[in-house]
Design a protein around this motif. Sequence first.
Motif, PDB file in Angstrom:
ATOM      1  N   ILE A 154      -8.163   9.855   9.432  1.00  0.00           N
ATOM      2  CA  ILE A 154      -8.294   8.407   9.306  1.00  0.00           C
ATOM      3  C   ILE A 154      -6.899   7.806   9.174  1.00  0.00           C
ATOM      4  CG2 ILE A 154      -8.461   8.405   6.780  1.00  0.00           C
ATOM      5  CD1 ILE A 154     -10.633   6.200   7.061  1.00  0.00           C
ATOM      6  N   LEU A 155      -6.755   6.550   9.583  1.00  0.00           N
ATOM      7  CA  LEU A 155      -5.486   5.853   9.416  1.00  0.00           C
ATOM      8  C   LEU A 155      -5.044   5.871   7.953  1.00  0.00           C
ATOM      9  CD1 LEU A 155      -6.074   2.720  11.689  1.00  0.00           C
ATOM     10  CD2 LEU A 155      -4.476   4.595  12.135  1.00  0.00           C
ATOM     11  N   PRO A 167      -3.393   9.479   0.513  1.00  0.00           N
ATOM     12  CA  PRO A 167      -2.674  10.758   0.520  1.00  0.00           C
ATOM     13  C   PRO A 167      -2.851  11.463   1.863  1.00  0.00           C
ATOM     14  CG  PRO A 167      -3.903  10.485  -1.531  1.00  0.00           C
ATOM     15  CD  PRO A 167      -4.333   9.365  -0.618  1.00  0.00           C
ATOM     16  N   ASP A 168      -2.015  12.439   2.134  1.00  0.00           N
ATOM     17  CA  ASP A 168      -2.043  13.095   3.442  1.00  0.00           C
ATOM     18  C   ASP A 168      -3.257  14.004   3.622  1.00  0.00           C
ATOM     19  OD1 ASP A 168       0.440  11.957   4.267  1.00  0.00           O
ATOM     20  OD2 ASP A 168       1.485  13.419   3.010  1.00  0.00           O
ATOM     21  N   TYR A 195       3.714  17.361   2.236  1.00  0.00           N
ATOM     22  CA  TYR A 195       2.571  16.459   2.302  1.00  0.00           C
ATOM     23  C   TYR A 195       1.899  16.331   0.935  1.00  0.00           C
ATOM     24  CZ  TYR A 195       3.230  17.430   7.238  1.00  0.00           C
ATOM     25  OH  TYR A 195       3.776  17.578   8.488  1.00  0.00           O
ATOM     26  N   SER A 196       1.339  15.163   0.693  1.00  0.00           N
ATOM     27  CA  SER A 196       0.594  14.925  -0.547  1.00  0.00           C
ATOM     28  C   SER A 196      -0.848  15.378  -0.363  1.00  0.00           C
ATOM     29  CB  SER A 196       0.636  13.440  -0.918  1.00  0.00           C
ATOM     30  OG  SER A 196       0.152  12.634   0.149  1.00  0.00           O
ATOM     31  N   GLN A 197      -1.530  15.673  -1.458  1.00  0.00           N
ATOM     32  CA  GLN A 197      -2.907  16.129  -1.385  1.00  0.00           C
ATOM     33  C   GLN A 197      -3.681  15.669  -2.626  1.00  0.00           C
ATOM     34  OE1 GLN A 197      -1.527  20.466  -2.086  1.00  0.00           O
ATOM     35  NE2 GLN A 197      -3.694  20.486  -2.673  1.00  0.00           N
ATOM     36  N   LEU A 226      -7.842  13.960   6.841  1.00  0.00           N
ATOM     37  CA  LEU A 226      -6.399  14.062   7.057  1.00  0.00           C
ATOM     38  C   LEU A 226      -5.842  12.687   7.430  1.00  0.00           C
ATOM     39  CD1 LEU A 226      -3.929  16.034   7.417  1.00  0.00           C
ATOM     40  CD2 LEU A 226      -4.572  16.121   9.841  1.00  0.00           C
ATOM     41  N   SER A 227      -4.792  12.282   6.766  1.00  0.00           N
ATOM     42  CA  SER A 227      -4.155  11.025   7.135  1.00  0.00           C
ATOM     43  C   SER A 227      -3.569  11.127   8.538  1.00  0.00           C
ATOM     44  CB  SER A 227      -3.041  10.669   6.148  1.00  0.00           C
ATOM     45  OG  SER A 227      -2.263   9.597   6.634  1.00  0.00           O
ATOM     46  N   GLN A 228      -3.876  10.138   9.377  1.00  0.00           N
ATOM     47  CA  GLN A 228      -3.361  10.172  10.749  1.00  0.00           C
ATOM     48  C   GLN A 228      -1.862   9.926  10.811  1.00  0.00           C
ATOM     49  OE1 GLN A 228      -5.990   7.499  12.879  1.00  0.00           O
ATOM     50  NE2 GLN A 228      -7.627   9.031  12.978  1.00  0.00           N
ATOM     51  N   ALA A 229      -1.281   9.502   9.703  1.00  0.00           N
ATOM     52  CA  ALA A 229       0.180   9.354   9.659  1.00  0.00           C
ATOM     53  C   ALA A 229       0.868  10.705   9.804  1.00  0.00           C
ATOM     54  CB  ALA A 229       0.603   8.693   8.350  1.00  0.00           C
TER      55      ALA A 229
END
Length: 271
Positions: A154-155, A167-168, A195-197, A226-229
């Motif tokens: 997701i965004l 968060p990532d 990455y953050s979790q 998962l963050s799409q960033a």
Amino acid sequence: MSEQAPIFNLYQGNQPLLISMPHNGQAIPSEIKATMTETALAVPDTDWYLDKLYDFAQAMGVSVINPTYNRYVIDLNRNTNGENLYPGANSTELCPTTAFDLSPLYQEGKKPTEAEIARRIDTYWQPYHQALAQEIARLKAQHGYVVLLEAHSILSHVPRFFDGQLPDFNFGNNLGESCQQTLIEAIEAIDFSPYSQITNGRFKGGFITRHFGQPSQCVEAVQLELSQATYLDEQTLSYNQTKAEQVKPKLKALVSSLLRYAQQQSQEAAK
């Protein structure tokens, strides 16, 4: 109306692990397209490129299932009774009528009727869920134990659903109901840096995770949002090769950890 494309694609592996990507599909049937807005036809809320991100899984013997059709046709990760999985929070419907940014998906007066929703359940939702159930049953018969990874993305900023930046790596197990704590501990032991979790933050697992994750029945499920960033240029929704090559080793470490856990549980079940 018969569809030319298959409802889903299933790769049947030989390990006690299944990855489901229910929001990865991009297609919209022509008769539904005719009722939709230009926004909808661009399918911006797709879980983009997950099949590409997890393209290593099949070589590991992991089963993988993903749909052909987009979540705007019907959301495969919702209960057909329309239940809101996050009471009090803004949520999209079984057959969404608005995009994540609240823009309309259907032309005036052309939202799906109850009869149309029922048709989509029969045509798209039921086959995917039947295939999921059958693959889980096949793997359980073969190994005695199954782990299901619900793969989503997701965004990083979606004000409709959460404040600020996501968060990532967002893991969910329905607050401990869909998998054992030992599985979460195995996941949290992975070094995801930089990455953050978080576990059971904004995303605690959707319908598939909650429905199929039954540890007492030797089936455990965990969702990753998962963050799409981490792998997209979010403004253009285009695949960023450099970003993807950095995050894929973390995804492979996750799948490897889940696979080891599933194999250990299978060995225990065989005793």
